[in-house]
Design a protein around this motif. Structure first.
Motif, PDB file in Angstrom:
ATOM      1  N   LYS A  46       0.820  -1.220   0.000  1.00 24.91           N
ATOM      2  CA  LYS A  46       0.000   0.000   0.000  1.00 24.91           C
ATOM      3  C   LYS A  46       0.849   1.265   0.000  1.00 24.91           C
ATOM      4  CE  LYS A  46      -4.013   0.507   2.093  1.00 24.91           C
ATOM      5  NZ  LYS A  46      -5.051   0.595   3.135  1.00 24.91           N
ATOM      6  N   GLU A  47       1.979   1.196   0.683  1.00 29.67           N
ATOM      7  CA  GLU A  47       2.795   2.402   0.809  1.00 29.67           C
ATOM      8  C   GLU A  47       4.264   2.073   0.602  1.00 29.67           C
ATOM      9  OE1 GLU A  47       1.871   4.355   4.510  1.00 29.67           O
ATOM     10  OE2 GLU A  47      -0.265   4.302   4.077  1.00 29.67           O
ATOM     11  N   ILE A  57      12.711  11.197  -0.126  1.00 33.67           N
ATOM     12  CA  ILE A  57      12.779  11.874  -1.426  1.00 33.67           C
ATOM     13  C   ILE A  57      11.571  11.566  -2.299  1.00 33.67           C
ATOM     14  CG2 ILE A  57      15.212  12.415  -1.776  1.00 33.67           C
ATOM     15  CD1 ILE A  57      15.558   9.642  -2.970  1.00 33.67           C
ATOM     16  N   ILE A  58      11.088  10.332  -2.259  1.00 36.02           N
ATOM     17  CA  ILE A  58       9.880   9.972  -3.004  1.00 36.02           C
ATOM     18  C   ILE A  58       9.088   8.978  -2.151  1.00 36.02           C
ATOM     19  CG2 ILE A  58       8.940   8.899  -5.099  1.00 36.02           C
ATOM     20  CD1 ILE A  58      11.142   9.847  -6.678  1.00 36.02           C
ATOM     21  N   SER A  59       7.777   9.138  -2.171  1.00 33.59           N
ATOM     22  CA  SER A  59       6.936   8.156  -1.490  1.00 33.59           C
ATOM     23  C   SER A  59       5.795   7.793  -2.424  1.00 33.59           C
ATOM     24  CB  SER A  59       6.417   8.719  -0.168  1.00 33.59           C
ATOM     25  OG  SER A  59       5.718   9.927  -0.387  1.00 33.59           O
ATOM     26  N   GLY A  60       5.057   6.757  -2.086  1.00 36.94           N
ATOM     27  CA  GLY A  60       3.980   6.354  -2.970  1.00 36.94           C
ATOM     28  C   GLY A  60       2.859   5.651  -2.236  1.00 36.94           C
ATOM     29  N   ASP A  61       1.654   5.823  -2.766  1.00 37.91           N
ATOM     30  CA  ASP A  61       0.491   5.043  -2.352  1.00 37.91           C
ATOM     31  C   ASP A  61       0.168   4.123  -3.517  1.00 37.91           C
ATOM     32  OD1 ASP A  61       0.281   6.475  -0.001  1.00 37.91           O
ATOM     33  OD2 ASP A  61      -1.172   7.896  -0.805  1.00 37.91           O
TER      34      ASP A  61
ATOM     35  N   ALA B  30       2.993  16.427   1.980  1.00 41.57           N
ATOM     36  CA  ALA B  30       3.949  15.343   1.785  1.00 41.57           C
ATOM     37  C   ALA B  30       3.277  13.974   1.813  1.00 41.57           C
ATOM     38  CB  ALA B  30       5.018  15.415   2.861  1.00 41.57           C
ATOM     39  N   PHE B  31       2.311  13.806   2.679  1.00 42.12           N
ATOM     40  CA  PHE B  31       1.688  12.500   2.812  1.00 42.12           C
ATOM     41  C   PHE B  31       0.175  12.646   2.858  1.00 42.12           C
ATOM     42  CE2 PHE B  31       5.878  12.159   4.677  1.00 42.12           C
ATOM     43  CZ  PHE B  31       6.379  11.066   4.014  1.00 42.12           C
ATOM     44  N   ALA B  32      -0.386  12.999   1.718  1.00 37.85           N
ATOM     45  CA  ALA B  32      -1.841  13.017   1.642  1.00 37.85           C
ATOM     46  C   ALA B  32      -2.299  11.612   2.006  1.00 37.85           C
ATOM     47  CB  ALA B  32      -2.284  13.392   0.245  1.00 37.85           C
ATOM     48  N   GLU B  33      -3.468  11.499   2.526  1.00 40.68           N
ATOM     49  CA  GLU B  33      -3.941  10.197   2.967  1.00 40.68           C
ATOM     50  C   GLU B  33      -4.028   9.203   1.813  1.00 40.68           C
ATOM     51  OE1 GLU B  33      -7.473   9.628   5.453  1.00 40.68           O
ATOM     52  OE2 GLU B  33      -6.830  11.481   6.402  1.00 40.68           O
ATOM     53  N   TRP B  34      -3.831   7.952   2.124  1.00 38.44           N
ATOM     54  CA  TRP B  34      -3.977   6.886   1.124  1.00 38.44           C
ATOM     55  C   TRP B  34      -5.383   7.017   0.527  1.00 38.44           C
ATOM     56  CZ3 TRP B  34      -6.423   2.362  -0.355  1.00 38.44           C
ATOM     57  CH2 TRP B  34      -5.675   1.526  -1.196  1.00 38.44           C
ATOM     58  N   TYR B 106       4.654  10.709  -4.640  1.00 43.49           N
ATOM     59  CA  TYR B 106       4.849  12.067  -4.121  1.00 43.49           C
ATOM     60  C   TYR B 106       6.328  12.424  -4.214  1.00 43.49           C
ATOM     61  CZ  TYR B 106       0.489  10.714  -1.857  1.00 43.49           C
ATOM     62  OH  TYR B 106      -0.771  10.251  -1.597  1.00 43.49           O
TER      63      TYR B 106
END
Lengths: 104, 152
Positions: A46-47, A57-61, B30-34, B106
């Motif tokens: 999920k994340e 630096i980069i994140s993802g859902d 930075a971390f909008a909700e899933w 992001y």
């Protein structure tokens, strides 16, 4: 664990390119077991997040539309050879996986 | 002690407010909700709406590199890039998938607004990318013909 991820990071000019493969089934929850005919429960990352020397630096859902054993590549500036890139994933069951690479 | 109690309390309240404000901004940018609202939808229109609401989409500045024909819908390579500055996120959807919303990335620090990933496509469809930059939303799409659907 060594089997969770393959990750490498290469510096070219001012840009670092990271390529990673995370070993994960990415089950959507709508596939049926061929023998029992029962639905295989959803099990997917999920994340994800990528850090350079501990700074994000980069994140993802992610949802279930990401392929099995996800491949992820991204680029960033501002790093030098010897810096460390770390990718962490968390799936819908709360399991996590980590991979680290030293920039070459 | 050489500071008054009142000043001390004022100071605490002030730093408390800053901390709360800082956290709210952090979570938003930075971390909008899933995106559960987008993920739960099984049709493209509602999934898109779950992701961006009624915000207008500008059809420019987004480049998608995807194969015209994909032999295996279970793993379709897709690259998205943009010439926009201040990119907050890039999101991917497949307009014929049973769950059209696929992913969102992001960008922080000195990361480039680029992503390379592999996605599942149930059938021939459009891969749609949405880019949020400077508070505006941009979109691009690429048609992919799938000869063997992915088990999505």
């Amino acid at each position: 664990m060594a089997d969770e991820m393959k990750i490498r990071a290469k510096l070219s000019g001012s840009t670092t390119t990271v390529k990673a493969i995370m070993y994960h089934p990415m089950e959507s929850g709508s596939r049926k077991d061929k023998e029992t005919g029962e639905l295989i429960p959803a099990h997917f990352i999920k994340e994800v997040k990528a850090e350079l020397n501990g700074e994000i630096i980069i994140s993802g859902d992610w949802g279930t539309g990401v392929s099995k054993n996800p491949y992820w590549s991204f680029e960033f500036d501002g790093a030098k050879a010897g810096d460390t890139v770390k990718i962490t994933w968390t799936d819908n069951l709360g399991e996590t996986g980590v991979g680290e690479a030293v920039i070459k | 002690m050489n500071f008054s109690k009142r000043k001390f309390i004022q100071g605490s309240l002030y730093s408390g407010a800053i901390a709360i404000l800082g956290k709210a901004t952090f979570l938003q940018s930075a971390f909008a909700e899933w995106p559960t609202a987008a993920f739960d939808e099984t049709e493209y229109g509602p999934a898109l709406k779950g992701l961006i609401g009624d915000t207008e989409l500008l059809e420019s500045n987004v480049t998608i590199d995807a194969p015209a024909i994909a032999e295996n819908g279970a793993t379709v390579p897709v690259k998205v890039s943009t010439d926009l500055d201040n990119v907050e996120w890039i999101s991917l959807l497949g307009d014929k998938n049973p769950r059209p919303w696929i992913s969102r990335f992001y960008f922080h620090g000195k990361s480039k607004p680029f992503v390379s990933t592999r996605i599942k496509l149930r059938e021939s469809s459009n891969v749609v990318a949405i880019v949020k930059a400077d508070g505006k939303l941009y979109t691009g799409k690429s048609a992919v013909k799938v000869t063997a659907g992915g088990c999505v």
